[in-house]
Design a protein around this motif. Structure first.
Motif, PDB file in Angstrom:
ATOM      1  N   GLU A 111      -8.268  -3.033   9.599  1.00 32.68           N
ATOM      2  CA  GLU A 111      -8.742  -1.652   9.552  1.00 32.68           C
ATOM      3  C   GLU A 111      -7.716  -0.737   8.885  1.00 32.68           C
ATOM      4  N   ILE A 112      -6.441  -0.948   9.202  1.00 32.67           N
ATOM      5  CA  ILE A 112      -5.390  -0.122   8.613  1.00 32.67           C
ATOM      6  C   ILE A 112      -5.337  -0.317   7.100  1.00 32.67           C
ATOM      7  N   VAL A 113      -5.434  -1.568   6.670  1.00 32.71           N
ATOM      8  CA  VAL A 113      -5.415  -1.867   5.233  1.00 32.71           C
ATOM      9  C   VAL A 113      -6.639  -1.270   4.543  1.00 32.71           C
ATOM     10  N   ALA A 114      -7.802  -1.394   5.187  1.00 34.57           N
ATOM     11  CA  ALA A 114      -9.024  -0.842   4.594  1.00 34.57           C
ATOM     12  C   ALA A 114      -8.912   0.663   4.417  1.00 34.57           C
ATOM     13  N   THR A 115      -8.328   1.340   5.406  1.00 33.34           N
ATOM     14  CA  THR A 115      -8.129   2.786   5.303  1.00 33.34           C
ATOM     15  C   THR A 115      -7.184   3.114   4.157  1.00 33.34           C
ATOM     16  N   GLY A 116      -6.091   2.349   4.044  1.00 33.90           N
ATOM     17  CA  GLY A 116      -5.138   2.577   2.965  1.00 33.90           C
ATOM     18  C   GLY A 116      -5.750   2.379   1.594  1.00 33.90           C
ATOM     19  N   ARG A 117      -6.556   1.334   1.444  1.00 33.15           N
ATOM     20  CA  ARG A 117      -7.210   1.084   0.159  1.00 33.15           C
ATOM     21  C   ARG A 117      -8.200   2.204  -0.173  1.00 33.15           C
TER      22      ARG A 117
ATOM     23  N   LEU B 210       0.827  -1.205   0.000  1.00 31.02           N
ATOM     24  CA  LEU B 210       0.000   0.000   0.000  1.00 31.02           C
ATOM     25  C   LEU B 210       0.863   1.257   0.000  1.00 31.02           C
ATOM     26  N   SER B 211       1.930   1.231   0.793  1.00 32.47           N
ATOM     27  CA  SER B 211       2.803   2.407   0.888  1.00 32.47           C
ATOM     28  C   SER B 211       3.538   2.653  -0.422  1.00 32.47           C
ATOM     29  N   ALA B 212       3.992   1.580  -1.079  1.00 36.15           N
ATOM     30  CA  ALA B 212       4.653   1.738  -2.375  1.00 36.15           C
ATOM     31  C   ALA B 212       3.679   2.315  -3.402  1.00 36.15           C
ATOM     32  N   THR B 213       2.465   1.807  -3.395  1.00 42.63           N
ATOM     33  CA  THR B 213       1.452   2.268  -4.345  1.00 42.63           C
ATOM     34  C   THR B 213       1.110   3.737  -4.130  1.00 42.63           C
ATOM     35  N   MET B 214       1.056   4.169  -2.874  1.00 46.24           N
ATOM     36  CA  MET B 214       0.747   5.567  -2.578  1.00 46.24           C
ATOM     37  C   MET B 214       1.776   6.510  -3.199  1.00 46.24           C
ATOM     38  N   GLN B 215       3.056   6.170  -3.086  1.00 47.94           N
ATOM     39  CA  GLN B 215       4.089   7.039  -3.664  1.00 47.94           C
ATOM     40  C   GLN B 215       3.961   7.120  -5.180  1.00 47.94           C
ATOM     41  N   LEU B 216       3.683   5.978  -5.803  1.00 51.43           N
ATOM     42  CA  LEU B 216       3.544   5.945  -7.255  1.00 51.43           C
ATOM     43  C   LEU B 216       2.294   6.689  -7.714  1.00 51.43           C
ATOM     44  N   ALA B 217       1.225   6.571  -6.919  1.00 55.25           N
ATOM     45  CA  ALA B 217      -0.013   7.287  -7.251  1.00 55.25           C
ATOM     46  C   ALA B 217       0.200   8.790  -7.196  1.00 55.25           C
ATOM     47  N   ARG B 218       0.925   9.228  -6.176  1.00 59.99           N
ATOM     48  CA  ARG B 218       1.160  10.658  -6.034  1.00 59.99           C
ATOM     49  C   ARG B 218       2.174  11.181  -7.057  1.00 59.99           C
ATOM     50  N   ALA B 219       2.912  10.260  -7.664  1.00 57.90           N
ATOM     51  CA  ALA B 219       3.796  10.629  -8.771  1.00 57.90           C
ATOM     52  C   ALA B 219       3.039  10.595 -10.101  1.00 57.90           C
ATOM     53  N   ARG B 220       1.718  10.332 -10.028  1.00 56.05           N
ATOM     54  CA  ARG B 220       0.822  10.334 -11.184  1.00 56.05           C
ATOM     55  C   ARG B 220       1.175   9.238 -12.192  1.00 56.05           C
TER      56      ARG B 220
END
Length: 298
Positions: A57-63, A15-25
């Protein structure tokens, strides 16, 4: 379907890796088999800002947070094969669908090989644990135990004794040497050489350990350092080099989570000898950032 990056594994690291890539568009597919290593535990502790919340719960929030980014595709399924072809990676899902990407992040996690002691698996993650930093506080000053499962067990017993009176159960497998005996004695650790044959108490709580000689030792929580195994076959299929850790092999990575295979990164427990929620998340951030920058600079 083509993406800039495919992330395999949807727990803290993925999830954390995906967040960085998402914010890099960047376009990114997150493949989640929904079987994380921590699914047996009720609460995650020691993770700043998330202390006491359940991993689910943490994973659900991240998704949910990732769902706000239009370049992210969340895929519920299992990646069963991966191969490098023509400068890209083809990943096949258990549904038969094939995805393609320029970079790949493996955050597939590990599997714990639990000792074959009746009642232990029923309490795994609830009153039987690996990490005292994650779960020791809730059992402060209670009767604690460490069940020998490998070469780290003596070290673990010395550590656990900081949380409460500790008994080290050798299981006739890991008898401490002279230095180990002296160190355990200095920490006030009691040594029990009669093998544990059963865990007692209403599941999932723990009340005592039954020994082979018939005695019953009261206990509130048990810690073990079990052998671990890489869950997915993808690292082997791709040819990623492994490191031999004290509890089992894990993927070898550099400081920016790059594996021995160009374009393949790894994060979380699958790329570390030390399981920890915060460390897994941090390694995912590094892997995501490094994968993104590699699309620009290499």
């Amino acid at each position: 379907m083509k993406f800039d990056v495919i992330v395999v594994g949807g727990s803290f690291a993925g999830l954390s890796a995906t967040m960085q890539l998402a914010r890099a568009r960047r376009s990114v597919a997150l493949i989640d088999a929904a079987a994380p290593r921590n699914r047996f535990t009720k609460a995650s502790h020691g993770f700043l800002g998330q202390d006491g919340k359940s991993p689910r719960e943490i994973v659900a929030t991240g998704r949910s947070e990732l769902g706000r980014y239009p370049t992210v595709k969340l895929i519920n399924g299992e990646a069963v094969s991966a191969a490098a072809e023509g400068g890209a990676f083809n990943v096949t899902l258990n549904s038969g669908e094939v995805l393609q990407s320029a970079r790949l992040v493996l955050a597939t996690g590990m599997r714990d090989e639990l000792p074959n002691v009746p009642g232990l698996d029923l309490r795994w993650g609830r009153s039987v644990f690996v990490c005292p930093y994650c779960d020791g506080y809730e059992y402060g000053d209670m009767a604690l135990g460490v069940l020998a499962a490998g070469p780290l067990s003596v070290h673990q017993a010395m550590l656990v004794s900081d949380w409460g009176p500790t008994t080290y159960f050798t299981q006739v497998l890991h008898e401490p040497d002279a230095d180990g005996l002296a160190a355990l004695s200095a920490r006030g650790v009691r040594i029990e050489r009669s093998p544990v044959v059963e865990l007692l108490g209403p599941v999932p709580t723990l009340e005592a350990m039954r020994l082979a000689d018939g005695r019953v030792v009261p206990l509130s929580a048990l810690f073990i350092a079990p052998q671990t195994h890489i869950v997915s076959d993808l690292p082997h299929q791709l040819g990623c080099a492994l490191e031999n850790g004290p509890k089992g092999p894990y993927i070898k990575v550099d400081d920016f989570k790059l594996t021995s295979v160009k374009g393949v990164y790894a994060a979380g427990d699958v790329a570390s000898p030390m399981p920890n929620a915060a460390l897994a998340s941090a390694s995912g951030v590094l892997a995501g950032v490094a994968a993104h920058q590699s699309l620009i600079f290499t």
